[in-house]
Design an enzyme around this catalytic site. Structure first.
Site, PDB file in Angstrom:
ATOM      1  N   ALA A  36      -7.804  -3.155   9.293  1.00 28.19           N
ATOM      2  CA  ALA A  36      -8.954  -3.948   8.979  1.00 28.19           C
ATOM      3  C   ALA A  36      -8.922  -5.179   7.919  1.00 28.19           C
ATOM      4  O   ALA A  36      -9.923  -5.150   7.051  1.00 28.19           O
ATOM      5  CB  ALA A  36     -10.139  -2.899   8.747  1.00 28.19           C
ATOM      6  N   GLU A  87      -2.523 -18.371  -9.103  1.00 30.92           N
ATOM      7  CA  GLU A  87      -3.907 -18.154  -8.828  1.00 30.92           C
ATOM      8  C   GLU A  87      -4.111 -17.095 -10.198  1.00 30.92           C
ATOM      9  O   GLU A  87      -5.401 -17.075 -10.745  1.00 30.92           O
ATOM     10  CB  GLU A  87      -4.333 -17.603  -7.665  1.00 30.92           C
ATOM     11  CG  GLU A  87      -4.404 -18.975  -6.555  1.00 30.92           C
ATOM     12  CD  GLU A  87      -5.330 -18.629  -5.664  1.00 30.92           C
ATOM     13  OE1 GLU A  87      -5.310 -17.561  -4.801  1.00 30.92           O
ATOM     14  OE2 GLU A  87      -6.189 -19.325  -5.110  1.00 30.92           O
TER      15      GLU A  87
END
Lengths: 405, 405
Positions: A11, A170
């Site tokens: 998911a 990042e």
């Protein structure tokens, strides 16, 4: 009733987008849809570096799967996949097994350590919620220990990031912002803390526009990040790392190495018997596995060639979600028996790398370079868009990023 | 100018109260006052258990010494005392030395481990800001590690508190409130976490009123705390503890043992050559050391007998601050050459033990028992009063506790 059974594994961006698209396209009587995921929540894996640095709470990066699926149409099973048996149309879970007529493999990535000695055992990776909050706590714990020791250990304050690619940069951006806060919290002189990034390529952000690379380098170095480019990570031990640059070795003592330089497809794919290319399924244009006509593969487990660059598309959320659109369309078309099968074509919406709150670099609209506040704003638009695609405006309002100033 | 030199060692309740009282009583030309403290801040040591549990941020428990002293009258030196030489009227610091005409020893407490094997090396103590925030982080780090392991280690979730005296019980009260929050933060089933308190005496809170003890026991057990009373802590290892009860030994696996069962005076006192009784200076009624007429001792380093109970007064903030009042009066009287020397007499304002937010037990006004919200409210009044005595209403407004509902 003989409804076809669709089983979706995972998911993440790919699997959950496929699920929510399918539940819109198919009626209750069209198919029996089952979604399997290890956790009862979805997490935004492109936000995990913020959770790891401690600049964003991990609950902001996740939401309950039941909040976005239609439980009248989709059966959610919280379990861990242990084996895929495509020849038997079967999936083995830790606590059971599932038969399917159609399978969607969307099991995401895992860290690739390329056999570097000690990395698997001694480095952290930013792979999921559990790992990210552990990194946050590990750094903080070492800062807390520092002032409690008679002999202060510098390795507690040295943080090494392996890799100056997208994730590494990042993460560095968030970490550089977080460290001054941590120093204040634990009464530590910020000058004592070292943030060191080791990158094998001769530059950070290989493949990015040189002007944007320069911008990112300046932004991070100004906040104290040290870059060791053209340096190979040779070994990671519990006490530090060894790097090699220009034939010379250097030891850097550290208790905190975060490996952000490589991911591979979930290794279940390789073990499944599905035809694969270095662990990924080189899918047909309709996203089905060449060896098994009833198996779709989306996201980081799928390999698709970018014909312009003659390289595979990188594993990104953007691509996974676009693949999920095509996958859901093709699946519902096969089941309803009408309409046309689509071929996947990547629609590049641009790429923006965050450098921490209020700063970023990126390329949008094909070739427009952006940086600073503009790019940081675009990054939040992109993050919110990912939420919107899965959970609509409700999810954006609940979990979206609006701290744009 | 031949102003007498007053040196005050320690800026805890005793030393800092002495300093602020002295600066009110003495003019700039009366004396040369020097305050020495390891940190540039004072901390409320009776609040440290809250910082350790993570229910109160440590910055709420401390304030800058310079914010409460009159720097025109008091010279503050941030340094660590390494030796007191009363025969030479000299104090050795890590980075220098000081001569004095009058000395105030207010160096507080340190943990006493009574020679229990492994305790010094493997247990935490709630002794200062550094230790308290380390305990907070250590517990949290182990919760974070728990879900990242294939084989889950129950010892990460077992927290042992050694001692059910005042500090132990107050810490347990906070911890019992904090654990459910931590479980939510790290996706851990609260039923898995054990909080175990080991107490050698046959009851918790030895010396307290039995009815209040019963109340405290019920309050803590209802929140999941397990008590092992009449049990001796025999050993503490990196992996757990061994206790003995009724002749039978039991091992409890834990990575987190917090020792809250014993304090002693700062060991510099014993080493100083000042006459002492088990490490404490049995001061004269005017709070001077019997062996040295120009040395005052206040707080946990001083021993004063309670003639009613024929036991020494316990080391509490209340007593330290009352002693500081007398010490400052006597010092300024000696220096100004007029007035009467006071003898210390303890004025019992009552005792309240917190059981966590909104709950407490206590005795006030001599023999009035209080518990629950009333006692919790009184506890905050007491805490705020300690701030008031040192820093006035300004400090109360800045650091006081007003979350009374």
């Amino acid at each position: 009733m003989n409804k076809p059974k669709i089983v979706i594994l995972g998911a993440g961006y790919g699997g959950l987008t496929t699920t929510v698209k399918l539940q819109k396209r198919l009626g209750v009587n069209d198919a029996h849809i089952t979604l399997v995921n290890k956790n009862d929540y979805h997490y935004e894996s492109t936000w995990l570096h913020e959770n790891a640095a401690g600049t964003l709470h991990h609950d902001r990066s996740r939401f309950r799967i039941k909040d976005v699926i239609d439980t009248g149409k989709v059966n959610f099973i919280q379990d861990t996949v242990t084996e895929i048996k495509p020849d038997d149309n079967k999936v083995i879970l830790e606590n059971g097994e599932l038969y399917y007529d159609y399978l969607v493999v969307a099991l995401g990535f895992e860290a690739a350590t390329f056999g570097i000695p000690g990395l698997l055992e001694n480095a952290f990776t930013i792979g999921n919620i559990n790992q990210s909050r552990l990194i946050r706590q590990h750094i903080e714990y070492n800062f807390a220990l520092y002032n409690n020791e008679q002999e202060k250990k510098q390795e507690r304050l040295n943080i090494v990031v392996g890799g100056a690619g997208f994730t590494g940069i990042e993460f560095l951006g968030e970490l550089a912002n977080r460290v001054p806060e941590l120093c204040k919290e634990y009464d530590i002189d910020p000058k004592l803390v070292r943030i060191i990034c080791v990158e094998a390529a001769p530059t950070i952000l290989p493949g990015f526009d040189p002007q944007l690379v320069e911008y990112a380098l300046n932004s991070l170095e100004a906040r104290g990040v040290e870059f060791k480019v053209g340096a190979m990570l040779k070994e990671c031990t519990p006490e530090g790392i060894v790097i090699e640059k220009d034939g010379e070795k250097e030891e850097i003592p550290t208790l905190t190495t975060i490996w952000a330089a490589g991911v591979r497809a979930n290794s279940l794919v390789e073990k499944s018997g599905l035809e694969h290319n270095r662990g990924k399924v080189e899918v047909k244009p309709d996203l089905r596995a060449p060896s098994h006509d009833n198996v779709f593969v989306v996201g980081d487990c799928a390999l698709i060639w970018n014909k312009e660059t003659e390289r595979p598309y990188p594993p990104t959320a953007q691509i996974a979600m676009q693949e999920a659109d095509v996958c859901a369309h093709n699946l519902s078309t096969l089941i309803s028996g009408g309409g046309e099968i689509h071929e996947f074509a990547f629609n590049n919406m641009g790429t923006v790398a965050s450098l921490g709150h209020g700063d970023a670099i990126g390329v949008i609209l094909g070739d427009k370079k952006i940086f600073g506040w503009t790019a940081a704003f675009m990054k939040k638009v992109i993050d919110n868009r990912a939420l919107y695609k899965i959970g609509g405006i409700g999810l954006v309002l609940k979990k979206g990023k609006f701290d744009i100033f």
